[in-house]
Design a protein around this motif. Structure first.
Motif, PDB file in Angstrom:
ATOM      1  N   SER A  19       9.780  65.917  33.788  1.00 31.90           N
ATOM      2  CA  SER A  19       9.554  65.328  34.441  1.00 31.90           C
ATOM      3  C   SER A  19       8.654  63.639  33.907  1.00 31.90           C
ATOM      4  O   SER A  19       9.561  62.293  33.719  1.00 31.90           O
ATOM      5  N   TRP A  20       8.445  64.070  33.160  1.00 30.02           N
ATOM      6  CA  TRP A  20       7.700  63.678  32.587  1.00 30.02           C
ATOM      7  C   TRP A  20       8.943  63.114  30.406  1.00 30.02           C
ATOM      8  O   TRP A  20       7.965  62.420  29.438  1.00 30.02           O
ATOM      9  N   LEU A  21       9.996  63.648  30.717  1.00 34.55           N
ATOM     10  CA  LEU A  21      11.200  63.206  29.818  1.00 34.55           C
ATOM     11  C   LEU A  21      11.190  61.749  28.993  1.00 34.55           C
ATOM     12  O   LEU A  21      10.925  61.952  27.990  1.00 34.55           O
ATOM     13  N   PHE A  22      10.907  60.857  29.454  1.00 37.02           N
ATOM     14  CA  PHE A  22      11.114  60.154  29.761  1.00 37.02           C
ATOM     15  C   PHE A  22       9.431  59.168  29.407  1.00 37.02           C
ATOM     16  O   PHE A  22       9.469  57.718  29.500  1.00 37.02           O
ATOM     17  N   LYS A  23       8.569  59.580  29.388  1.00 36.46           N
ATOM     18  CA  LYS A  23       6.628  59.157  29.533  1.00 36.46           C
ATOM     19  C   LYS A  23       6.510  58.117  28.188  1.00 36.46           C
ATOM     20  O   LYS A  23       5.659  57.917  28.359  1.00 36.46           O
ATOM     21  N   PHE A  24       7.539  58.429  27.533  1.00 28.70           N
ATOM     22  CA  PHE A  24       6.263  57.773  25.610  1.00 28.70           C
ATOM     23  C   PHE A  24       7.025  56.137  25.761  1.00 28.70           C
ATOM     24  O   PHE A  24       7.640  55.888  25.917  1.00 28.70           O
ATOM     25  N   ASN A  59       7.130  72.860  28.247  1.00 31.03           N
ATOM     26  CA  ASN A  59       5.639  72.633  28.496  1.00 31.03           C
ATOM     27  C   ASN A  59       4.909  71.218  28.731  1.00 31.03           C
ATOM     28  O   ASN A  59       4.975  70.520  27.528  1.00 31.03           O
ATOM     29  N   GLU A  60       3.564  71.357  28.674  1.00 28.58           N
ATOM     30  CA  GLU A  60       3.239  69.687  28.673  1.00 28.58           C
ATOM     31  C   GLU A  60       2.411  69.115  27.392  1.00 28.58           C
ATOM     32  O   GLU A  60       1.953  68.255  27.188  1.00 28.58           O
ATOM     33  N   ALA A  61       2.342  69.960  26.427  1.00 23.12           N
ATOM     34  CA  ALA A  61       1.893  70.051  26.027  1.00 23.12           C
ATOM     35  C   ALA A  61       2.666  68.705  24.857  1.00 23.12           C
ATOM     36  O   ALA A  61       2.274  68.093  23.883  1.00 23.12           O
ATOM     37  N   ILE A  62       3.697  68.947  25.205  1.00 24.68           N
ATOM     38  CA  ILE A  62       4.793  67.613  24.283  1.00 24.68           C
ATOM     39  C   ILE A  62       4.036  66.254  24.612  1.00 24.68           C
ATOM     40  O   ILE A  62       4.047  65.547  23.666  1.00 24.68           O
ATOM     41  N   THR A  63       4.118  65.803  25.926  1.00 27.11           N
ATOM     42  CA  THR A  63       3.156  64.953  26.795  1.00 27.11           C
ATOM     43  C   THR A  63       1.805  64.862  26.109  1.00 27.11           C
ATOM     44  O   THR A  63       2.096  62.941  26.140  1.00 27.11           O
ATOM     45  N   LYS A  64       1.684  65.233  25.320  1.00 33.19           N
ATOM     46  CA  LYS A  64       0.234  64.481  24.612  1.00 33.19           C
ATOM     47  C   LYS A  64       0.731  63.667  23.250  1.00 33.19           C
ATOM     48  O   LYS A  64      -0.247  63.325  22.420  1.00 33.19           O
ATOM     49  N   TRP A  65       1.523  63.698  22.370  1.00 34.26           N
ATOM     50  CA  TRP A  65       2.143  63.173  21.445  1.00 34.26           C
ATOM     51  C   TRP A  65       2.117  61.769  22.085  1.00 34.26           C
ATOM     52  O   TRP A  65       3.320  61.169  21.999  1.00 34.26           O
TER      53      TRP A  65
END
Length: 720
Positions: free
Chosen positions: A477-482, A452-458
């Motif tokens: 799609s946010w796999l490489f967002k960090f 889920n997108e909780a991870i994207t907030k880290w």
């Protein structure tokens, strides 16, 4: 009395402080002989920052680092610390006959310590630390009868045997710091009986001999990182005074004597990295003044002491480290009464039972490390009471249950490591509140579901491992967002579909700083590239978390299809890329844009086409595995694959030249034509053979499929 003391303090500042205008106006001219000596010293050294450019004229107050006597103008103090001065000390400095304090620390002075320092008969303080002095302590130091403080630390090439007279030459000597040098031999017996001695620091030398008791009331004793042996004395003479005792990294043995509890002023005790063993006596209880207790990396056994120290509302332990021992049994509930505790480290023991539910009472706690034990039960919900927690490490236990949504209350958390347990369920959406996370390792559990997108907030994430779980669905799609990410490990799950190329247009892993060793000889994941999240508490106590990992991406052992995104091969800082054991197709992208690549594993996929370009181009490449794909063509000797034996095995249409074997393109074409013709001829014939043998071979076929680990994994995953 108060007025007299105030007047004395004012008089000292008035006379000796060059920063006060009133004092400057009444200071005398610099003594001509001392001035001449200082100018000779100045021209003999290198002053890159022109720190001594103020050394002109006759007014003492204008000269950097000087304090002069009134009315004679004789130099009493010379302080040149941290001015980036270099060169050898000119003997002219030894003509400052009235000098009482000399501080040349934090510079780059070199050569031997001048023997003429022995002529500075009024010297009381000598600080030559953090330079590049060599040789040994000059015997002329015996003449410095007034010396009260000598600091020679951090001169790595200064050493030899500490002179036998070192505890006899000055009856005023209170402070001796020879740490981080190269002194050898035994401790001079004279130092054991020097009554004036209060501070002794010999850390990080190569001194040997049996540790003996000191016969004076010491305040600080630091003998860490040497080779002292024997058992631990009681330090009876220091019972009313000893505040710091650091004997870490020696060869001390035996048990922990209960007489240490009589050291009522003890605030720091470090006995780590020795050979201590046996159980800790319940009679040993330290005073409430103990702030740091480190007994890690020894052989202590038995149950953890239920009462380690006295505690009050305002005083008590700040750091407790009993890790890397053989303690067994439950974690005592009384540990949760250490209300001042900021770091609790009990890892690498034999502890069993549950994590105490009352651990949340330790509201100042910043570090919890209970990893590598045999703890059971679940993560206690009460742990959210540790609202200042920065690091939670409970990996390699037998914990079960689910990740509770309420853990989002730990919004200061930087490190979360719950790997190698039996934790199940999904990642709660509420964990989006853990925005300070830098390192997350939840690998080797039974976690499942879609991401889920909780991870994207880290947003501060540096390391993320979800490996060896039961996660499924498509890669997000946010796999490489960090922006700060250095390692992503999603290996050994059930992720399917394509590798997303979103957020790959801009180079990721951009915060990576090169360092570490050259290449690696061990499997990926065991190479020492440090990813640290510093946790700094009060009292200058610090904790660092070093993760053994490479910088890169691991998506191996999943159910991924499609082509490898070309943008993935433009991430210049990647060191490790593992996409093996998937169903990836297409051609191999060129490696020229991965200059830091050390390991590449694309084996056991369906990649095809010719291997173009120099696949061994990255200069640091030490592991390459492209085996068991569908590559074709010829690989010549100059491709440099000799150092990667077997890297292209299992590619039947690919020919790799060796020094004794060349590839003939005609033979490869003929071989491919033969394969094609055999398929045409054998096709119709094989149909009836297959039909005839289908029933007979069914049982053997199932057995054969399940003997293949890769096929077995695929079948079980698709049926789950």
């Amino acid at each position: 009395m108060i007025k007299i003391a105030d007047f004395t303090l004012f008089f000292f500042i008035f006379v000796f402080s060059p920063s006060l205008p009133l004092a400057q106006s009444q200071l005398p001219d610099l003594d001509p002989q001392d001035k001449a000596s200082l100018l000779i010293f100045r021209v003999s050294i290198h002053d890159l920052n022109r720190s001594l450019s103020t050394w002109y004229g006759s007014s003492c107050s204008n000269w950097t680092g000087l304090a002069c006597q009134n009315p004679t103008g004789k130099v009493l103090s010379l302080t040149l610390s941290g001015l980036n001065l270099s060169g050898q000390i000119h003997p002219s400095l030894c003509k400052l006959s009235s000098l009482q304090s000399l501080d040349l620390s934090h510079n780059n002075f070199c050569g031997n310590i001048p023997s003429c320092f022995g002529s500075l008969r009024n010297l009381r303080t000598l600080n030559l630390s953090r330079n590049r002095f060599i040789g040994s302590i000059p015997p002329t130091f015996m003449s410095l009868k007034e010396l009260g403080e000598v600091v020679l630390s951090e001169n790595r090439n200064l050493g030899g045997v500490v002179p036998h007279w070192f505890g006899d030459f000055s009856m005023n000597l209170e402070r001796v710091d020879l740490s981080f040098c190269s002194f050898v031999g035994e401790l001079p017996e004279s130092l054991l009986y020097l009554k004036s001695l209060k501070y002794l620091n010999l850390e990080s030398n190569n001194m040997t001999g049996t540790l003996r008791d000191f016969q004076q009331p010491l305040v600080v004793l630091n003998l860490a990182s040497n080779r002292f042996s024997g058992t631990l004395p009681c330090f009876y003479a220091s019972r009313p005074s000893l505040s710091v005792l650091n004997l870490a990294e020696n060869s001390l043995v035996g048990g922990l004597p209960s007489c240490l509890g009589s050291l009522k002023e003890l605030s720091h005790l470090n006995l780590s990295f020795n050979g201590f063993n046996y159980e800790i006596s319940p009679r040993l209880v330290f005073s409430e003044k103990l702030v740091m207790l480190d007994l890690s990396h020894n052989g202590f056994s038995g149950r953890l002491p239920s009462r380690i120290s006295e505690t009050t509302e305002k005083l008590g332990l700040v750091l407790l480290d009993l890790s890397h021992n053989s303690f067994s049994g439950d974690i005592p509930l009384r540990i949760t009464e250490l209300k001042s505790l900021q770091a609790l480290r009990l890892s690498h023991n034999l502890l069993t039972g549950d994590i105490p539910a009352r651990i949340g009472n330790l509201t100042y706690l910043q570090v919890i490390d209970l990893s590598h034990n045999s703890l059971t039960g679940s993560i206690p919900l009460n742990i959210v009471g540790c609202f200042q927690l920065l690091a939670l490490m409970i990996s390699n236990n037998n914990l079960s249950g689910e990740i509770q949504p309420e853990l989002d209350a730990l919004d200061s958390l930087k490190i979360l490591d719950i790997s190698n347990n039996h934790i199940s369920g999904e990642i709660p959406l509420t964990l989006a509140g853990l925005k300070s996370l830098e390192i997350v390792d939840i690998s080797s559990n039974n976690l499942s579901g879609n991401l889920n997108e909780a991870i994207t907030k880290w947003s501060n994430l540096k390391y993320l491992s979800l490996a060896r779980n039961k996660f499924s669905g498509t890669l997000p799609s946010w796999l490489f967002k960090f922006d700060k990410i250095q390692m992503i490990d999603y290996s050994s799950n059930r992720f399917s579909w394509f590798i997303p190329d979103d957020n790959l247009n801009s180079t990721r892993f951009k915060d990576f700083q090169t360092g570490g060793g050259e290449g690696f000889a061990e499997p990926p994941g065991k190479v020492e590239i440090k990813i640290s999240a510093a946790v700094v508490a009060k009292d200058e106590l610090s904790f660092s978390y070093n993760l053994l990992s490479m910088v890169g991406i691991d998506l191996s052992d999943n159910l991924l299809h499609g082509e490898i995104p070309e943008a993935l091969f433009r991430q210049r800082n990647i060191e490790y890329l593992n996409l093996s054991y998937n169903f990836l197709e297409g051609q191999l992208p060129r490696l020229e844009k991965l200059p830091r690549l050390k390991a590449l594993d694309l084996s056991h996929n369906s990649l095809s086409g010719q291997v173009i370009g120099n696949i061994s181009a990255p200069p640091g490449l030490t592991l390459l595995n492209l085996s068991h794909n569908c590559f074709s063509g010829i690989i010549t000797e100059k491709e440099g694959l000799g150092k990667f034996p077997g890297a292209l095995a299992g590619n039947p249409e690919l020919c790799v030249e060796t020094p004794g074997s060349k590839c003939d393109p005609a033979n490869i074409d003929a071989s491919q034509e033969e394969i094609y013709q055999n398929e045409l001829v054998e096709g119709p014939i094989s149909i009836w053979i297959f039909c005839l043998s289908a029933f007979i071979s069914f049982d053997f076929g199932v057995l054969g499929i399940f003997c293949s680990a890769r096929a077995r994994s695929y079948i079980l995953q698709t049926k789950a």
